[in-house]
Each structure stands twice: as structure tokens, then as C-alpha cells.
Design a protein around this motif. Structure first.
Motif, PDB file in Angstrom:
ATOM      1  N   VAL A  33       0.853  -1.192   0.000  1.00  0.00           N
ATOM      2  CA  VAL A  33       0.000   0.000   0.000  1.00  0.00           C
ATOM      3  C   VAL A  33       0.884   1.235   0.000  1.00  0.00           C
ATOM      4  CG1 VAL A  33      -2.011  -1.068   1.097  1.00  0.00           C
ATOM      5  CG2 VAL A  33      -0.260  -0.034   2.517  1.00  0.00           C
ATOM      6  N   TYR A  34       0.346   2.317  -0.553  1.00  0.00           N
ATOM      7  CA  TYR A  34       1.079   3.576  -0.565  1.00  0.00           C
ATOM      8  C   TYR A  34       0.175   4.671  -0.028  1.00  0.00           C
ATOM      9  CZ  TYR A  34      -1.377   4.183  -5.016  1.00  0.00           C
ATOM     10  OH  TYR A  34      -2.344   4.279  -5.985  1.00  0.00           O
ATOM     11  N   PHE A  35       0.817   5.704   0.465  1.00  0.00           N
ATOM     12  CA  PHE A  35       0.131   6.806   1.118  1.00  0.00           C
ATOM     13  C   PHE A  35       0.557   8.101   0.452  1.00  0.00           C
ATOM     14  CE2 PHE A  35       1.119   3.395   4.016  1.00  0.00           C
ATOM     15  CZ  PHE A  35      -0.096   3.124   4.641  1.00  0.00           C
ATOM     16  N   ILE A  36      -0.404   8.970   0.156  1.00  0.00           N
ATOM     17  CA  ILE A  36      -0.105  10.281  -0.407  1.00  0.00           C
ATOM     18  C   ILE A  36      -0.550  11.318   0.615  1.00  0.00           C
ATOM     19  CG2 ILE A  36      -0.581  11.882  -2.305  1.00  0.00           C
ATOM     20  CD1 ILE A  36      -1.058   9.385  -4.091  1.00  0.00           C
ATOM     21  N   TYR A  55      -4.654  10.214   0.678  1.00  0.00           N
ATOM     22  CA  TYR A  55      -5.064   9.075  -0.138  1.00  0.00           C
ATOM     23  C   TYR A  55      -4.292   7.830   0.258  1.00  0.00           C
ATOM     24  CZ  TYR A  55      -6.149   6.511  -4.463  1.00  0.00           C
ATOM     25  OH  TYR A  55      -6.592   5.592  -5.375  1.00  0.00           O
ATOM     26  N   VAL A  56      -4.979   6.684   0.222  1.00  0.00           N
ATOM     27  CA  VAL A  56      -4.347   5.376   0.397  1.00  0.00           C
ATOM     28  C   VAL A  56      -4.622   4.579  -0.861  1.00  0.00           C
ATOM     29  CG1 VAL A  56      -4.296   3.223   1.725  1.00  0.00           C
ATOM     30  CG2 VAL A  56      -4.688   5.397   2.910  1.00  0.00           C
ATOM     31  N   GLY A  57      -3.592   3.986  -1.445  1.00  0.00           N
ATOM     32  CA  GLY A  57      -3.745   3.161  -2.638  1.00  0.00           C
ATOM     33  C   GLY A  57      -3.051   1.835  -2.464  1.00  0.00           C
ATOM     34  N   LYS A  58      -3.243   0.949  -3.419  1.00  0.00           N
ATOM     35  CA  LYS A  58      -2.625  -0.371  -3.344  1.00  0.00           C
ATOM     36  C   LYS A  58      -1.910  -0.708  -4.643  1.00  0.00           C
ATOM     37  CE  LYS A  58      -6.486  -3.089  -5.077  1.00  0.00           C
ATOM     38  NZ  LYS A  58      -7.225  -1.970  -5.584  1.00  0.00           N
ATOM     39  N   ALA A  59      -0.968  -1.601  -4.523  1.00  0.00           N
ATOM     40  CA  ALA A  59      -0.290  -2.210  -5.651  1.00  0.00           C
ATOM     41  C   ALA A  59      -0.277  -3.700  -5.361  1.00  0.00           C
ATOM     42  CB  ALA A  59       1.134  -1.678  -5.794  1.00  0.00           C
ATOM     43  N   SER A  60      -0.948  -4.475  -6.199  1.00  0.00           N
ATOM     44  CA  SER A  60      -1.037  -5.909  -5.928  1.00  0.00           C
ATOM     45  C   SER A  60      -1.163  -6.690  -7.226  1.00  0.00           C
ATOM     46  CB  SER A  60      -2.254  -6.204  -5.035  1.00  0.00           C
ATOM     47  OG  SER A  60      -3.457  -5.883  -5.687  1.00  0.00           O
TER      48      SER A  60
END
Length: 157
Positions: free
Chosen positions: A66-69, A78-83
Motif C-alpha cells: 500500500v502507498y500513502f499520499i 489518499y491510500v492506494g494499493k499495488a497488488s
């Protein structure tokens, strides 16, 4: 939204602790600590938590997770994912591009405020499937202002 509604690194750490203690199986490999902050615009005021600056490689860039902006004052936006076939670096590169001689360019508009920092949390090797669950939990728990999808809404009676 008042400034008390903004979530910080401390709020993220508390949410991750809750996730690890109450929701995550204890026999799984441990989650690593969250990366330090990367400043997208290092010529602007920096936060003490900054450990890298644009255009250095993305934090945990080759990994799923997960990444946080964050915006000014390290407020979570914002919270996003990479999977499942994506990595954190490729996902962050959809949001931010390098403009030769001009530094970072924010690709998408519509942010509640200018993104200033990013951070990431990789999931253990072979466990990319955990990133979507972690992302959904963090969005529900922290309600970042720029995550419009993925929020659990109260049911109407």
C-alpha cells in the motif's frame, strides 16, 4: 473538514497496529515498518520524517503493498494499493511524473490539496493478495479525503 479530521503518520501507525493485533493472522510473515516520507517537491518546506526526495526511487518501489499520499503538514490525502502484478513504483508513477528540468508533475487533478509527500508499506513476499485487504481496512479506518471509492457507508434503515 477541520484540521482535527486530518490523519497523520501517528494515526496510520495506530491503525496498522490494530490491523496486526486484531485482524491479521499471527502465523503470517510480519509486515515491515512503513517507509519514510519521500518529498515530491524538495524545494518546498520539508517534514522531519522525510528520508528521500524526488526524483529518487519510489519507497518500496519494486514491491506490492500500500502507498500513502500526503499533503502539507503530512496530512493523509489518499491510500492506494499495488497488488497482483503491479508494484508500488508503477502505481505511484500513474499519479506523479518527472518533467525534465521542472521536477515533479502531479498528473491527476481534483486533489483536496496539493500532494507533497508519499510513503509506502510493502507486504511480505508472495503475499500481494494482502494489499487490497490492507488498503480497504485503512480507507475505512482513516477516511482519507481523496479516497472516494472503497468507503463503507452506513446502511439506510
Amino acid at each position: 473538514m477541520t484540521t482535527t479530521d486530518h490523519k497523520s503518520l501517528t494515526d496510520i501507525a495506530a491503525a496498522l497496529d490494530y490491523y496486526k493485533q486484531h485482524l491479521r493472522r499471527h502465523d503470517l510473515p510480519p509486515l515491515e515498518p512503513m517507509s519514510g516520507l519521500q518529498a515530491l517537491f524538495p524545494d518546498l518546506e520539508l517534514a522531519p520524517e522525510v528520508t528521500s526526495k524526488w526524483p529518487e526511487g519510489w519507497p518500496c518501489g519494486a514491491d506490492p503493498g500500500v502507498y500513502f499520499i500526503f499533503g502539507t503538514g503530512v496530512r493523509l490525502l489518499y491510500v492506494g494499493k499495488a497488488s497482483m502484478g503491479a508494484n508500488i513504483g508503477s502505481r505511484l508513477s500513474t499519479w506523479f511524473k518527472e518533467t525534465p528540468g521542472r521536477g515533479c508533475r502531479v498528473v491527476h487533478s481534483g486533489w483536496s490539496e496539493q500532494p507533497r509527500f508519499v510513503a509506502a508499506l510493502r507486504v511480505p513476499a508472495g503475499m500481494a493478495f494482502e494489499a487490497p485487504a490492507l488498503e480497504e481496512f485503512l480507507i475505512d479506518r482513516l477516511s482519507p479525503p481523496d479516497n472516494r471509492n472503497g468507503r463503507i457507508r452506513p446502511r439506510s434503515a
